[in-house]
Motif scaffolding. Sequence first.
Motif, PDB file in Angstrom:
ATOM      1  N   VAL A   1      46.977  44.773  42.700  1.00 54.28           N
ATOM      2  CA  VAL A   1      47.020  43.446  42.101  1.00 54.28           C
ATOM      3  C   VAL A   1      45.701  43.239  41.375  1.00 54.28           C
ATOM      4  CG1 VAL A   1      47.117  40.996  42.541  1.00 54.28           C
ATOM      5  CG2 VAL A   1      48.541  42.526  43.846  1.00 54.28           C
ATOM      6  N   GLY A   2      45.787  43.159  40.069  1.00 55.66           N
ATOM      7  CA  GLY A   2      44.570  43.017  39.288  1.00 55.66           C
ATOM      8  C   GLY A   2      44.057  41.595  39.322  1.00 55.66           C
ATOM      9  N   ASN A   3      42.844  41.429  38.908  1.00 59.87           N
ATOM     10  CA  ASN A   3      42.284  40.086  38.850  1.00 59.87           C
ATOM     11  C   ASN A   3      42.104  39.684  37.398  1.00 59.87           C
ATOM     12  OD1 ASN A   3      41.491  37.788  39.991  1.00 59.87           O
ATOM     13  ND2 ASN A   3      39.601  38.574  40.915  1.00 59.87           N
ATOM     14  N   TRP A   4      42.932  38.797  36.919  1.00 59.49           N
ATOM     15  CA  TRP A   4      42.851  38.356  35.532  1.00 59.49           C
ATOM     16  C   TRP A   4      42.437  36.902  35.530  1.00 59.49           C
ATOM     17  CZ3 TRP A   4      43.559  42.716  32.871  1.00 59.49           C
ATOM     18  CH2 TRP A   4      44.330  43.715  33.466  1.00 59.49           C
ATOM     19  N   PRO A   5      41.354  36.596  34.856  1.00 61.48           N
ATOM     20  CA  PRO A   5      40.855  35.221  34.911  1.00 61.48           C
ATOM     21  C   PRO A   5      41.914  34.211  34.476  1.00 61.48           C
ATOM     22  CG  PRO A   5      39.763  36.516  33.186  1.00 61.48           C
ATOM     23  CD  PRO A   5      40.526  37.469  34.027  1.00 61.48           C
ATOM     24  N   GLY A   6      42.088  33.183  35.289  1.00 56.70           N
ATOM     25  CA  GLY A   6      42.959  32.077  34.906  1.00 56.70           C
ATOM     26  C   GLY A   6      44.435  32.313  35.154  1.00 56.70           C
ATOM     27  N   ILE A   7      44.815  33.515  35.591  1.00 56.55           N
ATOM     28  CA  ILE A   7      46.239  33.786  35.786  1.00 56.55           C
ATOM     29  C   ILE A   7      46.597  33.672  37.254  1.00 56.55           C
ATOM     30  CG2 ILE A   7      47.948  35.636  35.692  1.00 56.55           C
ATOM     31  CD1 ILE A   7      46.951  36.224  32.895  1.00 56.55           C
ATOM     32  N   THR A   8      47.611  32.842  37.540  1.00 53.57           N
ATOM     33  CA  THR A   8      47.855  32.441  38.930  1.00 53.57           C
ATOM     34  C   THR A   8      48.966  33.227  39.606  1.00 53.57           C
ATOM     35  OG1 THR A   8      49.297  30.736  38.093  1.00 53.57           O
ATOM     36  CG2 THR A   8      47.051  30.084  38.643  1.00 53.57           C
TER      37      THR A   8
END
Lengths: 594, 83
Positions: A28-35
């Motif tokens: 699970v990647g960490n993408w800013p602002g994506i919930t």
Amino acid sequence: MKKIALLGMPNTGKSTFFNRLTGSIAKVGNWPGITVDLLSAKILLGGDMVEVVDLPGIYNLHGFSDDEQVVRQFLEEQPVNALVVIANPTQLDRQLALVLQLRSLGLPMILLLNMSDEARRLGVHIDVPGLARALRMPVAELSAKYGQGFPQVRHQMEQILRQQGTPRAAQTGVLQEDDALGQELNTLLRQHVTIPVQIKAGWSERIDKLLLHPWLGLPLFFLAMLLLFEAVYGVGTPLQDALGWTLDTVKTTWLAPALAGFPPLLQNFLLSGIYDGVGTVLTFLPIILVFFVGMSVVEDSGYLARAAFLMDALMSRLGLDGRAFVMQLMGFGCNVPAIMGTRIMRSRSARLLSMLIIPFSLCSARLQVFLFFTSVLFSPRTAPLVLFSLYVMSLLAALLTALVWKRRFSSYEPMLLEMPPYRLPTLRQMFSQGWQQSRHFLAGASGFIVLGVVAVWALTHFPTGVTPAGPDTLAGILASWLEPVFQPLGIDKLLSIALLFGFVAKEIVIGALAVIFGSSNEALGGIISARMDWVQAYGFMLFTLIYTPCLATVAALQRESRSWGFTSFSLLWSLGLAWITSFLFYQGARALGL
Amino acid sequence: MLQRTTLEQIIPGQCAVIQGISAGRELSRRMIALGLRPGSQLLVLRRAALHGPLQVRVGHTEIMIRRGEAAKIWVQPYPGGPT
């Protein structure tokens, strides 16, 4: 690093393709602002490391469903080297519109026609070279499930990556409205796609005749759920027990003697704090794995959509759909995987509402506590009835919660669900979900669980020099403060310390009671029946049933909702509901002179 | 005046052609994406008990649609069973 985004409508086998392309290394990647959780994996493609991101399935690039907004946001903010779009060739008449929308973004693109085996069987013919020329993009056929055509697809992806050097973000502001694309869409379909109008009554339809039968449909559904439940927990729970037993044996025969030289407090911290905390996390893994294998069978076979159809009449009145009902039922085995399983619902509000009610399902860990109390305080004749009443209370608490909160969590997403044809899931599909979910649970929840176990350990072991978990520990002092809260429920100080343990895991409540009363597990029954009457015991069980399920459930709630606000709200609501229910029962029973 | 027929009124086994959709933007977009667009032919396969949803086939797609949403699609039934 080069980046590729995977897109397509739901039910096109996009995730199956993603799993085949990336193996089981996805994170699970960490993408800013994506919930929402986006899976991504780094793979070697054409001599370069390439990050592949699996975007949620969408119907439309203009839409405002949660997933559609996520995809738009991702494409606007994250530069990519290419888009890989997956479509189901038998439904190209409606799926090509999304392809055209995506093409108007101006990014390098490749179109994959998945489930080519199924399309051929249904007599769908696609002029692949002609379609590729007309769309001005590479088009390839494959079966992601069985692997035909996959090497060629990989090769084409390598080629497109070689052509596009610098990644670009999309400007979705330039999206054309669908009307403008209509003309081109019709021409494409007329010239390159042959879909027979004549649809034979296939075996899928015959299965539906039975499984969605007006009279037999619901009984068969409950039978299927019973079998699923038995299969998942019949395998998962013994595995969980075996692992728990192994961990315990390792602790007493190896670890405890090895640590004998350490100061007692440190020994205790390492064994009852850290080791037990890690053990709590580990014992959930078998059940998560088996649960998702079972769910994959239900989902990939197409039956989950049928469950939604059968239960919709009832569930829509609760602001939910039939898939939530499946998760609620599975929660009676264990709440943790059931909460993780709610991700099949794509609307965030529907998911949150579902996550709010699952913790009320009377799970097997709580059942152990109730079996103990009912056998000690009730006659063999009444004990089963008492147990049954607790199951009824469990459903009522869920029902009440759904009715109270359905407006707050109302979903704006249209409830139009595709009912895909029945398909046989492959072993690969079955295990990839279970494997991924176990890893996510480990990565996302373990820290929180270990911390919680250590915190409860500290509360029950400090200050030093007093009886662990006794009235002079921090936990005992806390229980004294809380006495005015628990007294009206008939729960005394020592029992409320056990509730604190129950916050970690319900399995340890009985053991904790033995420690608190300084008795053996065998003698505990006598002590409990001497200290409590049945009214107090039932009030205690009601509280245990409704308040916080366990630390692992809280961790799963937080991980899946990605919101501490929602997690605290869920905790407070269940605590409040537990208190009120217990209070009404205890005071009511006393007022009646019981 | 002609009485408007909606998808909700179509009995299982009956075919119909979609004449128009009077739903909000978001809902009509989703309907179109699933193949429910003016001009499409559809077949109502069954209705769930207790006023539950309809199962509708359009093209190679089968869809579950609630009655409330089906009432927003007006259709012209045509004779003959499933084609």
